[in-house]
Design a protein around this motif. Structure first.
Motif, PDB file in Angstrom:
ATOM      1  N   PRO A 143      -1.024  -2.043   8.384  1.00  0.00           N
ATOM      2  CA  PRO A 143      -1.377  -0.665   8.739  1.00  0.00           C
ATOM      3  C   PRO A 143      -1.348   0.247   7.510  1.00  0.00           C
ATOM      4  O   PRO A 143      -0.525   0.072   6.607  1.00  0.00           O
ATOM      5  CB  PRO A 143      -0.298  -0.260   9.751  1.00  0.00           C
ATOM      6  CG  PRO A 143       0.202  -1.558  10.304  1.00  0.00           C
ATOM      7  CD  PRO A 143       0.111  -2.543   9.185  1.00  0.00           C
ATOM      8  N   LEU A 144      -2.229   1.219   7.497  1.00  0.00           N
ATOM      9  CA  LEU A 144      -2.340   2.113   6.346  1.00  0.00           C
ATOM     10  C   LEU A 144      -1.079   2.933   6.121  1.00  0.00           C
ATOM     11  O   LEU A 144      -0.837   3.403   5.006  1.00  0.00           O
ATOM     12  CB  LEU A 144      -3.541   3.042   6.530  1.00  0.00           C
ATOM     13  CG  LEU A 144      -4.910   2.396   6.319  1.00  0.00           C
ATOM     14  CD1 LEU A 144      -6.014   3.299   6.834  1.00  0.00           C
ATOM     15  CD2 LEU A 144      -5.117   2.074   4.849  1.00  0.00           C
ATOM     16  N   ASN A 145      -0.275   3.111   7.167  1.00  0.00           N
ATOM     17  CA  ASN A 145       0.941   3.907   6.985  1.00  0.00           C
ATOM     18  C   ASN A 145       2.139   3.075   6.512  1.00  0.00           C
ATOM     19  O   ASN A 145       3.236   3.596   6.375  1.00  0.00           O
ATOM     20  CB  ASN A 145       1.298   4.666   8.261  1.00  0.00           C
ATOM     21  CG  ASN A 145       1.527   3.754   9.444  1.00  0.00           C
ATOM     22  OD1 ASN A 145       1.424   2.532   9.332  1.00  0.00           O
ATOM     23  ND2 ASN A 145       1.827   4.347  10.592  1.00  0.00           N
ATOM     24  N   ARG A 146       1.914   1.800   6.246  1.00  0.00           N
ATOM     25  CA  ARG A 146       2.950   0.994   5.571  1.00  0.00           C
ATOM     26  C   ARG A 146       2.684   1.106   4.072  1.00  0.00           C
ATOM     27  O   ARG A 146       2.114   0.230   3.429  1.00  0.00           O
ATOM     28  CB  ARG A 146       2.918  -0.446   6.056  1.00  0.00           C
ATOM     29  CG  ARG A 146       3.480  -0.630   7.468  1.00  0.00           C
ATOM     30  CD  ARG A 146       3.418  -2.060   7.926  1.00  0.00           C
ATOM     31  NE  ARG A 146       4.077  -2.980   6.999  1.00  0.00           N
ATOM     32  CZ  ARG A 146       4.056  -4.305   7.127  1.00  0.00           C
ATOM     33  NH1 ARG A 146       3.417  -4.863   8.160  1.00  0.00           N
ATOM     34  NH2 ARG A 146       4.658  -5.075   6.247  1.00  0.00           N
ATOM     35  N   HIS A 147       3.098   2.224   3.530  1.00  0.00           N
ATOM     36  CA  HIS A 147       2.649   2.648   2.197  1.00  0.00           C
ATOM     37  C   HIS A 147       3.068   1.690   1.086  1.00  0.00           C
ATOM     38  O   HIS A 147       2.261   1.377   0.200  1.00  0.00           O
ATOM     39  CB  HIS A 147       3.177   4.055   1.919  1.00  0.00           C
ATOM     40  CG  HIS A 147       2.810   5.049   2.970  1.00  0.00           C
ATOM     41  ND1 HIS A 147       3.708   5.895   3.558  1.00  0.00           N
ATOM     42  CD2 HIS A 147       1.618   5.313   3.572  1.00  0.00           C
ATOM     43  CE1 HIS A 147       3.104   6.654   4.450  1.00  0.00           C
ATOM     44  NE2 HIS A 147       1.835   6.318   4.492  1.00  0.00           N
ATOM     45  N   ARG A 148       4.278   1.233   1.100  1.00  0.00           N
ATOM     46  CA  ARG A 148       4.735   0.369   0.009  1.00  0.00           C
ATOM     47  C   ARG A 148       4.009  -0.973   0.025  1.00  0.00           C
ATOM     48  O   ARG A 148       3.702  -1.533  -1.036  1.00  0.00           O
ATOM     49  CB  ARG A 148       6.246   0.171   0.087  1.00  0.00           C
ATOM     50  CG  ARG A 148       7.026   1.447  -0.206  1.00  0.00           C
ATOM     51  CD  ARG A 148       8.503   1.190  -0.443  1.00  0.00           C
ATOM     52  NE  ARG A 148       9.183   2.430  -0.776  1.00  0.00           N
ATOM     53  CZ  ARG A 148       9.213   2.973  -1.994  1.00  0.00           C
ATOM     54  NH1 ARG A 148       8.616   2.329  -2.997  1.00  0.00           N
ATOM     55  NH2 ARG A 148       9.846   4.095  -2.221  1.00  0.00           N
ATOM     56  N   SER A 149       3.727  -1.484   1.200  1.00  0.00           N
ATOM     57  CA  SER A 149       2.988  -2.755   1.285  1.00  0.00           C
ATOM     58  C   SER A 149       1.570  -2.582   0.775  1.00  0.00           C
ATOM     59  O   SER A 149       1.050  -3.438   0.045  1.00  0.00           O
ATOM     60  CB  SER A 149       2.977  -3.246   2.734  1.00  0.00           C
ATOM     61  OG  SER A 149       4.286  -3.499   3.193  1.00  0.00           O
ATOM     62  N   VAL A 150       0.939  -1.457   1.145  1.00  0.00           N
ATOM     63  CA  VAL A 150      -0.419  -1.190   0.658  1.00  0.00           C
ATOM     64  C   VAL A 150      -0.397  -0.997  -0.856  1.00  0.00           C
ATOM     65  O   VAL A 150      -1.264  -1.503  -1.577  1.00  0.00           O
ATOM     66  CB  VAL A 150      -1.015   0.037   1.358  1.00  0.00           C
ATOM     67  CG1 VAL A 150      -2.389   0.371   0.773  1.00  0.00           C
ATOM     68  CG2 VAL A 150      -1.123  -0.189   2.853  1.00  0.00           C
ATOM     69  N   ARG A 151       0.615  -0.271  -1.361  1.00  0.00           N
ATOM     70  CA  ARG A 151       0.708  -0.048  -2.817  1.00  0.00           C
ATOM     71  C   ARG A 151       0.866  -1.368  -3.554  1.00  0.00           C
ATOM     72  O   ARG A 151       0.272  -1.573  -4.629  1.00  0.00           O
ATOM     73  CB  ARG A 151       1.908   0.878  -3.110  1.00  0.00           C
ATOM     74  CG  ARG A 151       2.233   1.032  -4.604  1.00  0.00           C
ATOM     75  CD  ARG A 151       1.089   1.693  -5.345  1.00  0.00           C
ATOM     76  NE  ARG A 151       1.314   1.686  -6.782  1.00  0.00           N
ATOM     77  CZ  ARG A 151       0.916   0.710  -7.581  1.00  0.00           C
ATOM     78  NH1 ARG A 151       0.290  -0.366  -7.083  1.00  0.00           N
ATOM     79  NH2 ARG A 151       1.145   0.788  -8.875  1.00  0.00           N
ATOM     80  N   LYS A 152       1.645  -2.296  -3.011  1.00  0.00           N
ATOM     81  CA  LYS A 152       1.829  -3.596  -3.656  1.00  0.00           C
ATOM     82  C   LYS A 152       0.512  -4.354  -3.716  1.00  0.00           C
ATOM     83  O   LYS A 152       0.144  -4.925  -4.749  1.00  0.00           O
ATOM     84  CB  LYS A 152       2.882  -4.400  -2.899  1.00  0.00           C
ATOM     85  CG  LYS A 152       3.236  -5.728  -3.533  1.00  0.00           C
ATOM     86  CD  LYS A 152       4.361  -6.410  -2.765  1.00  0.00           C
ATOM     87  CE  LYS A 152       4.736  -7.743  -3.405  1.00  0.00           C
ATOM     88  NZ  LYS A 152       5.852  -8.405  -2.666  1.00  0.00           N
ATOM     89  N   LEU A 153      -0.229  -4.345  -2.605  1.00  0.00           N
ATOM     90  CA  LEU A 153      -1.521  -5.035  -2.586  1.00  0.00           C
ATOM     91  C   LEU A 153      -2.542  -4.378  -3.516  1.00  0.00           C
ATOM     92  O   LEU A 153      -3.464  -5.034  -4.007  1.00  0.00           O
ATOM     93  CB  LEU A 153      -2.084  -5.053  -1.163  1.00  0.00           C
ATOM     94  CG  LEU A 153      -1.602  -6.153  -0.230  1.00  0.00           C
ATOM     95  CD1 LEU A 153      -2.282  -6.013   1.126  1.00  0.00           C
ATOM     96  CD2 LEU A 153      -1.897  -7.530  -0.823  1.00  0.00           C
ATOM     97  N   LEU A 154      -2.371  -3.080  -3.747  1.00  0.00           N
ATOM     98  CA  LEU A 154      -3.322  -2.366  -4.597  1.00  0.00           C
ATOM     99  C   LEU A 154      -3.359  -2.949  -6.007  1.00  0.00           C
ATOM    100  O   LEU A 154      -4.372  -2.834  -6.708  1.00  0.00           O
ATOM    101  CB  LEU A 154      -2.947  -0.880  -4.650  1.00  0.00           C
ATOM    102  CG  LEU A 154      -4.032   0.105  -5.090  1.00  0.00           C
ATOM    103  CD1 LEU A 154      -5.212   0.074  -4.121  1.00  0.00           C
ATOM    104  CD2 LEU A 154      -3.453   1.516  -5.168  1.00  0.00           C
TER     105      LEU A 154
END
Length: 582
Positions: free
Chosen positions: A275-286
């Motif tokens: 989900p887009l609101n799981r910010h740290r997980s999205v940042r890691k994948l970025l």
């Protein structure tokens, strides 16, 4: 009738409300785009049967709007209501139905007012926006905003949006800003006793821009069908851009589109979308997207890694890119068109690429009288600088050789060489400025500029910008061209356009005539003061003194209600080069 009487009367404070809303609109324009100008006027349609009152009123009365244009506005409104695709919607609850009918009637009346204004006589190509209508003292009042461009390129606007009209999804950041603004104007009047309203009661500009940015980020959500992510994408991007991964800043991109989009190639798919609101997980994948691929989002979750392919049809407006360029900085783009840039939580219109005509004009004016000035060659170099991925700083000075020698201990000196586009792309690969003269001849690279602090400094801007304005300050024939990492170009000084001497004389004569009248015409005074505010840079000391006296006279006539503003003062940068003989 006295000179200060309101002929088209709606309520006692209509003039004050219009003046304050006008000032706020001008402030918004100055922060959005220096080429954008705003005009505000009020339209009131009588809602009672009082024969002693005008059926239609406009404020200000001399704004160029003829009240007769709105004579059949209600008839037109009925046509718009009947043709609205939502007029057949029925609600089971009578309160819900009443609310729905009221919204349709309001939207129809707004459409009728705009339809009547389309014949507005103007040498420009203005755009008009109309607020919701609000009942005020026996009138239904709308705030109408007129936007015109004095130059430059208009901001990019999407060809369409994928939501229903009732959701008011914006096609651009500017649309979002001004739609919210006129709605806040209406809300300022939509109070228990609107006849007592004097001032605009909307949010300050920074908060208005933030609201607009949040609304604009719903546009890619609608296009991807991920409506569960509504009102979440803006805040998620803000948080992601602020996070670091193993001490590194946020870089990379997210493509937002519906799944199985024909122009999106999926390289990796996640078994468990994030989900887009799981910010740290999205940042890691970025971190993965820095390899040239992008994260893929459907408006609700990150579902994979991939890239754009094929010949994308821009008219579909259903494939967006969110790029993260540094700490707390991110951008929204569509088909290569940058729509919004957000820096430390402050949304804005992206600065444009090089405005060739303006750049060349400023070069000629700044280096007037310098031998061997080559504006075309400098434009070519500036265009090449815009293509540098890491940005660039080019200083053009009539004392380039002497300055290079003075700064030799903080620069790399060159045997003077005529700079070419190919050579520029190499010498900008190191930090520091490139020092050239007005003919494009280069004397030093990697120059660390000096200079004392100046009031125009901005801690929110980068080192290139602040070092440039410090260096250029108090130097007459010098220009610093600043290219950011996203390719946007600006330069200091950026000269204001020239003003015709005949125009300055006309206004001066009108001011003298008005000052000689024993009874002040408030409308003429306000119109003149508006001109002075818009052209304060060009005013001489004598004109500033007379303009201040006129404003004080107007405040005295208004009594207790006064607008506080700074005095007119001559600008130290003003000189004869800003006046033309045309």
């Amino acid at each position: 009738m006295g000179l200060n009487a309101i002929r088209l009367y709606m309520w006692g404070y209509q003039q004050h409300f219009q003046v304050i809303v006008q000032a706020e609109a001008e402030r918004i324009c100055s922060l959005l785009d220096p080429h954008l100008k705003a005009g505000v006027f009020l339209v009131g349609l009588r809602s009672d049967e009082n024969p002693d009152r005008h059926p239609v009123c406009v404020e200000p009365e001399d704004c160029g709007i003829d009240p007769d244009w709105f004579a059949d506005a209600r008839k037109r409104a009925e046509h718009f209501r009947q043709t609205d695709p939502e007029h057949r919607i029925l609600h089971s609850h009578p309160i819900a139905q009443k609310s729905h009918d009221r919204k349709l009637a309001n939207a129809a009346l707004r459409a009728a007012i705009l339809d009547a204004i389309r014949g507005y006589p103007s040498s420009t190509d203005p755009e008009f926006l109309c607020s919701p209508v609000v009942p005020v003292a026996g009138f239904e009042v709308a705030v109408v905003l007129k936007l015109t461009w004095t130059g430059g390129q208009r901001p990019y606007r999407l060809p369409k949006v994928h939501s229903e009209p009732r959701f008011q999804t914006p096609q651009s950041f500017m649309d979002a800003v001004f739609d919210l603004f006129v709605r806040h104007c209406a809300a300022s009047l939509n109070v228990a006793h609107p006849e007592n309203v004097i001032a605009y009661d909307g949010p300050r500009t920074e908060e208005l821009f933030r609201q607009a940015g949040r609304r604009l980020m719903n546009t890619p959500i609608w296009s991807s069908g991920g409506t569960l992510g509504m009102d979440m994408l803006y805040d998620s991007c803000e948080v992601i851009s602020s996070l670091r991964y193993e001490s590194s800043e946020s870089f990379g991109a997210i493509l937002v589109a519906r799944r199985n989009h024909p122009n999106v190639s999926v390289t990796l798919s996640l078994l468990r979308p994030i989900p887009l609101n799981r910010h740290r997980s999205v940042r890691k994948l970025l971190e993965i997207s820095t390899t040239g691929e992008s994260l893929l989002a459907d408006g609700e979750v990150i579902y994979g890694l991939g890239h754009a392919v094929g010949n994308y049809d821009q008219g579909e407006a259903d494939l967006f890119e969110i790029s993260f360029s540094s700490h707390h900085v991110w951008n929204l783009s569509h088909a290569g068109h940058r729509m919004m840039r957000v820096t430390y939580g402050k949304p804005c219109l992206p600065r444009g690429l090089l405005d060739v005509e303006k750049f060349k004009s400023d070069i000629v004016r700044i280096f007037d009288g310098v031998r061997d000035v080559a504006p075309d060659r400098l434009v070519e170099l500036a265009q090449e600088a815009c293509r540098q991925q890491r940005g660039a700083l080019v200083v053009i000075s009539d004392e380039a050789q002497a300055e290079s020698e003075r700064l030799a201990n903080q620069a790399t000196l060159l045997d003077p060489v005529q700079l070419t586009a190919e050579l520029l792309s190499r010498v900008t690969s190191i930090d520091g400025a490139v020092m050239v003269d007005a003919s494009g001849r280069c004397y030093a690279i990697g120059v660390i500029l000096d200079g004392t602090a100046v009031p125009d400094g901005d801690p929110g801007r980068g080192a290139r910008y602040n070092s440039s304005i410090r260096y250029v300050a108090n130097r007459k024939q010098c220009l610093a061209l600043i290219i950011s990492e996203d390719g946007s170009a600006e330069w200091v000084p950026t000269l204001l356009p020239q003003l015709a001497r005949s125009e300055l004389k006309r206004v001066s004569d009108e001011l003298q005539e008005l000052a000689a009248q024993p009874e002040l015409s408030e409308r003429k005074a306000r119109r003149l003061l508006k001109w002075f505010r818009e052209h304060r840079f060009y005013l001489s000391a004598d004109l500033c003194k007379e303009a201040n006296a006129l404003r004080q006279r107007l405040n005295d006539a208004d009594g207790a209600i006064q607008l506080l503003e700074r005095d007119f003062e001559p600008s130290p940068q003003m000189n004869e080069s800003y006046l033309s003989e045309d």
